[in-house]
Write an enzyme that holds these catalytic residues in place. Structure first.
Site: not given
Length: 495
Positions: A110-112
């Site tokens: 999800f950091k993307d």
């Protein structure tokens, strides 16, 4: 537009660009804006819109000194062909609930969502000749996923460098390889002896070291900034996917505009769930935010007792990105919930720094509990959740998402309120733990486990993860915590 200031004081007011460029306030606080509650986003106008238009609306409200054309270019670059699903964060049914897939970006986490955007925002922060002559060193501690996502976003970006620290032996083998094989002439990666909290505290100390900052500026024309969610430019893009999830629910007929929705969020550093609170402050009908923890349940204990106590055992689990005892973004939530009382926040953060514990006034805790629920799962329960989710829904989840799934299944259900589970990472980042949980053969390497998992479930490992088997490791440095500052200086000298 100088609306950003520290959670601990209002002595200095900055623009969004300045706050993003600096990353962390000089007094150790996090940047917040009091203007957030002045904006009410018209959710109905976003229904049916592509993710990119939703992002333009939300980020325009949160980062007001970026103009429409700048944001449009940043968004087009950040949310393009590097995503495996054109919806960017697709919502899918999961029994009577829903799952929001946040792992379709280039590093499968999800950091993307934020770290494809932050480099674009950062590259537009220079506003004068001195800043245009500076190079920015991104300094990041990671519990697993932020490191690779930040490396992917900032590798070979002109005018920047990035140094990532991860806790030795406390990330998954796939997460480690994602970082140590990273290409790019401006990247540095090192393991540190200690846990994530040790590394994150050291990073904050480096930011607070004004003498080192002076040397970096004088000798190398380098300024430090952060890619962790302590940076408002990292947090703001995460708010978008809450709006995207809600719009998809409306499009499915699951809710009408204005109906409340519950979100269950696996979290360690509190950034992912804090983004949901920001969405609520911008007008999204968020009824509850459920904080799901692993065995390192400092947030669960805080939300149930009002005492935040980091003096406790640290457990290494199969959900390493949640193995955190100091949840930095909690400070932003406390600021807003405490009616913007910087003095109170400063006092609590000082208590945490000096005594490793702080107490929350009862009226404040009651207010927090009116929005935030909580739960946690131990290792056995996480494994059972992975198995039951597959058996019941034929949907494969990673150990972090499994913490959320376990907690959500045990929460009282309001049939009138849809529930959305945020899925934070591809199960193929943790192929051994997931395969074990499904009763599959786990002999051989993690890549053998990937192949076994794919065959058993009919899913496909992301190519970037599967290809790590043949990638060459570039970085094998292991250092003590107190040597992190020296490594940053060496990396800056080579920018």
């Amino acid at each position: 537009m100088n609306t950003f200031h520290s959670t601990r004081s209002t002595d200095e007011m900055l623009t969004a660009r300045q706050a993003i460029r600096r990353g962390l306030a000089a007094d150790g606080g996090l940047y917040v804006s009091d203007a957030i509650t002045e904006h009410r986003i018209d959710v109905a106008s976003l229904v049916g819109a592509p993710y990119q238009r939703i992002a333009a609306t939300v980020l325009g409200a949160l980062l007001p000194d970026y103009d429409e054309a700048e944001l449009a270019q940043c968004i087009a670059e950040a949310y393009g062909e590097q995503w495996s699903d054109p919806a960017i964060t697709p919502l899918k049914p999961l029994g009577d609930d829903y799952v929001l897939e946040l792992f379709n970006g280039p590093t499968s986490a999800f950091k993307d969502v934020a770290l494809q955007m932050l480099p674009r925002l950062m590259s537009r922060t220079a506003t004068n000749a001195k800043e245009r002559d500076e190079r920015i060193m991104i300094l990041t501690a990671t519990s697993g996923d932020t490191g690779k996502a930040a490396l992917s976003g900032f590798a070979d970006v002109p005018g920047t460098g990035i140094t990532v620290f991860y806790p030795q032996g406390k990330v998954s083998p796939v997460q480690k390889l994602q970082m140590t094989t990273q290409s790019g002439s401006n990247v540095t990666v090192a393991a540190v002896r200690g846990n994530f909290d040790d590394a994150q505290s050291a990073v904050k100390a480096i930011f607070a070291d004004h003498e080192q900052a002076r040397r970096l500026a004088d000798e190398h024309h380098v300024a430090l900034s952060s890619a962790n969610s302590i940076n408002i430019g990292r947090l703001a893009p995460q708010v978008v996917y809450y709006f995207a999830a809600y719009c998809q629910l409306v499009e499915r007929g699951a809710v009408s505009v204005g109906d409340g929705v519950e979100f269950c969020v696996p979290t360690g550093n509190f950034g992912d769930v804090l983004a949901g609170y920001y969405a609520k402050m911008l007008g999204l009908p968020v009824k509850h935010l459920i904080v799901a923890s692993d065995r390192n349940k400092v947030l669960f204990d805080f939300l149930t007792t009002g005492t935040y106590d980091r003096k406790r055992p640290f457990y290494q689990t199969i959900s390493p990105s949640m193995d955190i005892l100091v949840s930095s973004n909690l400070e932003r939530m406390l600021y807003y919930m405490a009616d913007r009382d910087t003095r109170l926040v400063n006092m609590m953060m000082n208590d945490l720094a000096e005594e490793c514990v702080f107490e929350t006034p009862t009226p404040l805790l009651d207010k927090i509990r009116s929005l935030f629920g909580c739960g946690w799962a131990d290792e056995t329960q996480v494994r059972e959740a992975i198995g039951s989710c597959w058996n019941d829904h034929h949907y494969v989840i990673d150990p972090h998402t499994a913490c959320g799934y376990f907690v959500m299944q045990r929460m009282p259900r309001d049939p009138a309120t849809p529930r959305v589970l945020l899925s934070t990472a591809s199960p193929y980042k943790f192929p051994r733990a997931v395969s074990e949980s499904l009763g599959l053969d786990t002999t051989g390497t993690d890549f053998t486990c990937m192949d076994t998992l794919a065959k058993a479930t009919g899913t496909t490992a992301p190519k970037a993860l599967r290809d790590l088997e043949w990638a060459s490791e570039r970085f094998d440095t292991v250092i003590d915590i107190d040597h992190m500052g020296e490594l940053v200086s060496r990396a800056a000298a080579h920018l």
